[in-house]
Design a protein around this motif. Structure first.
Motif, PDB file in Angstrom:
ATOM      1  N   GLY A  41       0.822  -1.206   0.000  1.00  0.00           N
ATOM      2  CA  GLY A  41       0.000   0.000   0.000  1.00  0.00           C
ATOM      3  C   GLY A  41       0.853   1.252   0.000  1.00  0.00           C
ATOM      4  N   ALA A  42       0.216   2.370   0.285  1.00  0.00           N
ATOM      5  CA  ALA A  42       0.867   3.681   0.201  1.00  0.00           C
ATOM      6  C   ALA A  42       1.531   4.050   1.519  1.00  0.00           C
ATOM      7  CB  ALA A  42      -0.149   4.748  -0.185  1.00  0.00           C
ATOM      8  N   TRP A  43       2.738   4.605   1.414  1.00  0.00           N
ATOM      9  CA  TRP A  43       3.484   5.142   2.541  1.00  0.00           C
ATOM     10  C   TRP A  43       4.014   6.529   2.167  1.00  0.00           C
ATOM     11  CZ3 TRP A  43       3.973   2.653   7.226  1.00  0.00           C
ATOM     12  CH2 TRP A  43       3.694   1.279   7.262  1.00  0.00           C
ATOM     13  N   PHE A  44       4.185   7.388   3.173  1.00  0.00           N
ATOM     14  CA  PHE A  44       4.911   8.638   3.001  1.00  0.00           C
ATOM     15  C   PHE A  44       6.310   8.477   3.591  1.00  0.00           C
ATOM     16  CE2 PHE A  44       0.449  10.156   3.238  1.00  0.00           C
ATOM     17  CZ  PHE A  44       0.382  10.798   2.009  1.00  0.00           C
ATOM     18  N   VAL A  45       7.321   8.928   2.868  1.00  0.00           N
ATOM     19  CA  VAL A  45       8.691   8.914   3.377  1.00  0.00           C
ATOM     20  C   VAL A  45       8.891  10.226   4.132  1.00  0.00           C
ATOM     21  CG1 VAL A  45      11.127   8.728   2.814  1.00  0.00           C
ATOM     22  CG2 VAL A  45       9.433   7.484   1.456  1.00  0.00           C
ATOM     23  N   LEU A  61      15.648  17.795  -0.755  1.00  0.00           N
ATOM     24  CA  LEU A  61      14.615  16.806  -0.475  1.00  0.00           C
ATOM     25  C   LEU A  61      13.280  17.435  -0.127  1.00  0.00           C
ATOM     26  CD1 LEU A  61      16.687  14.366   1.743  1.00  0.00           C
ATOM     27  CD2 LEU A  61      15.942  13.974  -0.596  1.00  0.00           C
ATOM     28  N   ASN A  62      12.226  16.802  -0.603  1.00  0.00           N
ATOM     29  CA  ASN A  62      10.852  17.081  -0.188  1.00  0.00           C
ATOM     30  C   ASN A  62      10.236  15.773   0.292  1.00  0.00           C
ATOM     31  OD1 ASN A  62      10.781  19.831  -0.770  1.00  0.00           O
ATOM     32  ND2 ASN A  62      10.083  19.509  -2.863  1.00  0.00           N
ATOM     33  N   LEU A 179      11.655  15.069   6.565  1.00  0.00           N
ATOM     34  CA  LEU A 179      11.150  15.676   5.335  1.00  0.00           C
ATOM     35  C   LEU A 179       9.794  16.341   5.498  1.00  0.00           C
ATOM     36  CD1 LEU A 179      12.104  12.869   2.811  1.00  0.00           C
ATOM     37  CD2 LEU A 179      13.535  14.645   3.823  1.00  0.00           C
ATOM     38  N   ALA A 180       9.155  16.185   6.646  1.00  0.00           N
ATOM     39  CA  ALA A 180       7.796  16.720   6.812  1.00  0.00           C
ATOM     40  C   ALA A 180       7.722  17.612   8.031  1.00  0.00           C
ATOM     41  CB  ALA A 180       6.797  15.583   6.923  1.00  0.00           C
ATOM     42  N   MET A 181       8.699  18.482   8.198  1.00  0.00           N
ATOM     43  CA  MET A 181       8.744  19.367   9.359  1.00  0.00           C
ATOM     44  C   MET A 181       7.463  20.183   9.440  1.00  0.00           C
ATOM     45  SD  MET A 181      11.771  18.983  10.820  1.00  0.00           S
ATOM     46  CE  MET A 181      12.427  20.479  11.522  1.00  0.00           C
ATOM     47  N   GLY A 182       6.747  20.053  10.549  1.00  0.00           N
ATOM     48  CA  GLY A 182       5.537  20.828  10.745  1.00  0.00           C
ATOM     49  C   GLY A 182       4.290  20.237  10.112  1.00  0.00           C
TER      50      GLY A 182
END
Length: 205
Positions: A41-45, A61-62, A179-182
């Protein structure tokens, strides 16, 4: 240079590679069983770390998404997509299972190229996963640690597990990028001073 090429160079080919033996600091126990059907399935890195990283490389990086699709021969086809401005870059690869639970290999290129080993170190399948990979480049080990989430929000303590796994591989805080600060609870408030337990670092076969 495209963002994925820059990312891969950052992960794999930077000239500053650590020569010292990874310190056996504590991390999570290795999985004795792995349920591929639940992992697909789907994951966010949401976090990345590696011994080829430099602090000044982080703007490359994003956050990006990875889709793990389980095929009939038990391998995963992994499709990734990263948005940069108005452009979306995508790339894919195959994770081939080994005889050990939660262990996979990625073949880069044709015969004679280095094979990357990938281990799912820890996951609860529903909200987070920790991946560890290793390959040889120019005679040096290149190590990468990935923190995955099903959403932008991670369970309490998950960033600490990520930090402990990084420390166990001999990485420093300059080798780590969230990569997902905030974007989700916890990602932007991690501390390198996390106290780890007493589990031995994973051993490569």
């Amino acid at each position: 240079m495209g963002p994925w090429r820059a990312l891969w160079l950052w992960l794999s080919l930077h000239r500053v590679l650590w020569a010292q033996t990874p310190v056996p600091l504590p991390v999570q126990p290795q999985l004795s069983q792995f349920h591929s059907e639940q992992f697909q399935g789907a994951w966010f890195v949401l976090g990345l770390a590696g011994n080829a990283f430099k602090k000044q490389d982080r703007p490359l990086l994003n956050p990006y998404a990875s889709l793990f699709e389980l095929r009939r021969n038990s391998h995963f086809e992994v499709s990734n997509s990263m948005t940069r401005g108005q452009r979306c870059d995508s790339w894919s690869y195959l994770l081939m299972p080994t005889s050990q639970p939660a262990w996979f290999t990625i073949a880069h290129g044709g015969p004679g190229t280095d094979t990357e080993q990938v281990q799912v170190v820890d996951t609860n399948y529903t909200s987070f996963a920790l991946l560890l990979s290793r390959r040889q480049a120019a005679g040096h080990p290149v190590i990468r640690v990935s923190l995955l989430g099903r959403t932008w929000t991670l369970p309490p303590g998950t960033p600490d597990k990520f930090i402990c796994l990084c420390k166990a591989q001999g990485l420093t805080r300059d080798n780590v990028a969230f990569l997902a600060m905030g974007r989700g609870r916890g990602q932007g408030q991690w501390s390198w001073q996390t106290q780890c337990g007493s589990v031995t670092a994973p051993q490569w076969p």
